[in-house]
Motif scaffolding. Structure first.
Motif, short mmCIF file in Angstrom:
data_model
loop_
_atom_site.label_atom_id
_atom_site.label_comp_id
_atom_site.label_asym_id
_atom_site.label_seq_id
_atom_site.Cartn_x
_atom_site.Cartn_y
_atom_site.Cartn_z
N PRO A 54 112.92 19.75 -92.65
CA PRO A 54 114.19 20.41 -92.93
C PRO A 54 114.17 21.03 -94.34
O PRO A 54 113.47 20.55 -95.23
CB PRO A 54 115.23 19.29 -92.85
N TRP A 55 114.94 22.10 -94.51
CA TRP A 55 114.92 22.84 -95.77
C TRP A 55 115.29 21.97 -96.96
O TRP A 55 114.69 22.09 -98.03
CB TRP A 55 115.85 24.05 -95.70
N LYS A 56 116.26 21.07 -96.83
CA LYS A 56 116.65 20.23 -97.97
C LYS A 56 115.49 19.39 -98.48
O LYS A 56 115.28 19.26 -99.68
CB LYS A 56 117.83 19.32 -97.59
N LEU A 57 114.73 18.82 -97.57
CA LEU A 57 113.58 18.00 -97.96
C LEU A 57 112.49 18.87 -98.59
O LEU A 57 111.92 18.52 -99.61
CB LEU A 57 113.03 17.25 -96.76
N ARG A 58 112.25 20.05 -98.00
CA ARG A 58 111.25 20.97 -98.56
C ARG A 58 111.62 21.38 -99.98
O ARG A 58 110.77 21.40 -100.86
CB ARG A 58 111.15 22.23 -97.72
N SER A 59 112.89 21.70 -100.21
CA SER A 59 113.29 22.15 -101.55
C SER A 59 113.19 21.02 -102.57
O SER A 59 112.80 21.26 -103.72
CB SER A 59 114.69 22.75 -101.53
N LYS A 60 113.50 19.79 -102.17
CA LYS A 60 113.36 18.66 -103.09
C LYS A 60 111.90 18.45 -103.47
O LYS A 60 111.59 18.17 -104.63
CB LYS A 60 113.94 17.38 -102.47
N VAL A 61 111.01 18.57 -102.52
CA VAL A 61 109.58 18.41 -102.81
C VAL A 61 109.11 19.52 -103.74
O VAL A 61 108.39 19.27 -104.71
CB VAL A 61 108.76 18.40 -101.50
N MET A 62 109.53 20.76 -103.49
CA MET A 62 109.12 21.87 -104.34
C MET A 62 109.64 21.71 -105.77
O MET A 62 108.93 22.01 -106.73
CB MET A 62 109.60 23.20 -103.75
N LEU A 63 110.87 21.24 -105.90
CA LEU A 63 111.43 21.06 -107.24
C LEU A 63 110.75 19.91 -107.99
O LEU A 63 110.68 19.93 -109.21
CB LEU A 63 112.93 20.82 -107.15
N ALA A 64 110.25 18.94 -107.25
CA ALA A 64 109.60 17.80 -107.89
C ALA A 64 108.20 18.12 -108.39
O ALA A 64 107.71 17.48 -109.31
CB ALA A 64 109.53 16.62 -106.91
N MET A 65 107.58 19.15 -107.81
CA MET A 65 106.21 19.49 -108.20
C MET A 65 106.22 20.55 -109.29
O MET A 65 107.00 21.50 -109.22
CB MET A 65 105.43 20.00 -107.00
N PRO A 66 105.36 20.41 -110.28
CA PRO A 66 105.30 21.43 -111.32
C PRO A 66 104.74 22.74 -110.76
O PRO A 66 103.92 22.74 -109.87
CB PRO A 66 104.37 20.84 -112.37
N GLY A 67 105.24 23.81 -111.30
CA GLY A 67 104.76 25.12 -110.87
C GLY A 67 105.56 26.21 -111.53
O GLY A 67 106.33 25.98 -112.46
N SER A 68 105.43 27.41 -111.04
CA SER A 68 106.06 28.56 -111.70
C SER A 68 107.58 28.48 -111.70
O SER A 68 108.22 29.01 -112.60
CB SER A 68 105.61 29.84 -111.01
N HIS A 69 108.17 27.84 -110.71
CA HIS A 69 109.63 27.78 -110.66
C HIS A 69 110.21 26.88 -111.77
O HIS A 69 111.38 26.95 -112.06
CB HIS A 69 110.09 27.26 -109.30
N ARG A 70 109.38 26.07 -112.40
CA ARG A 70 109.85 25.17 -113.45
C ARG A 70 109.67 25.74 -114.84
O ARG A 70 110.08 25.13 -115.81
CB ARG A 70 109.09 23.84 -113.37
N GLN A 71 109.05 26.90 -114.98
CA GLN A 71 108.83 27.47 -116.29
C GLN A 71 110.15 27.96 -116.87
O GLN A 71 110.99 28.51 -116.17
CB GLN A 71 107.84 28.64 -116.23
N THR A 72 110.33 27.74 -118.14
CA THR A 72 111.55 28.20 -118.80
C THR A 72 111.17 29.15 -119.93
O THR A 72 110.05 29.16 -120.43
CB THR A 72 112.34 27.02 -119.39
#
Length: 84
Positions: A54-72
């Motif tokens: 499910p999308w909610k679980l996928r998004s939580k996993v993606m947010l937990a992993m470091p990557g380009s979306h976490r760059q500030t």
């Protein structure tokens, strides 16, 4: 490269490959050669499981992993001199 960054890079590549295969299949274009070795695991196990999550679980996993979306953005250095 850290393990989580490696997993993210490989999973992105394998998901892209799976999407390209799906588009080629729909359009009747020639398919790439079948996956071999470790790619076989990613294409036959990881990709189908990823698409069933499910999308909610996928998004939580993606947010937990470091990557380009976490760059500030970094705060810019204070500029000094006659141009200021």
């Amino acid at each position: 490269m850290a393990f989580t960054r490696w997993v993210r890079a490989v999973s992105e590549q394998q998901l892209l490959t799976a999407a390209q295969i799906e588009v080629a299949r729909r359009r009747g274009a020639p398919l790439p050669p079948p996956p071999r070795g470790v790619d076989l695991f990613w294409q036959k196990v990881y990709v189908p499981i990823y698409h069933k999550l499910p999308w909610k679980l996928r998004s939580k996993v993606m947010l937990a992993m470091p990557g380009s979306h976490r760059q500030t953005w970094h705060t810019p250095d204070q500029v000094k001199g006659p141009a200021v």
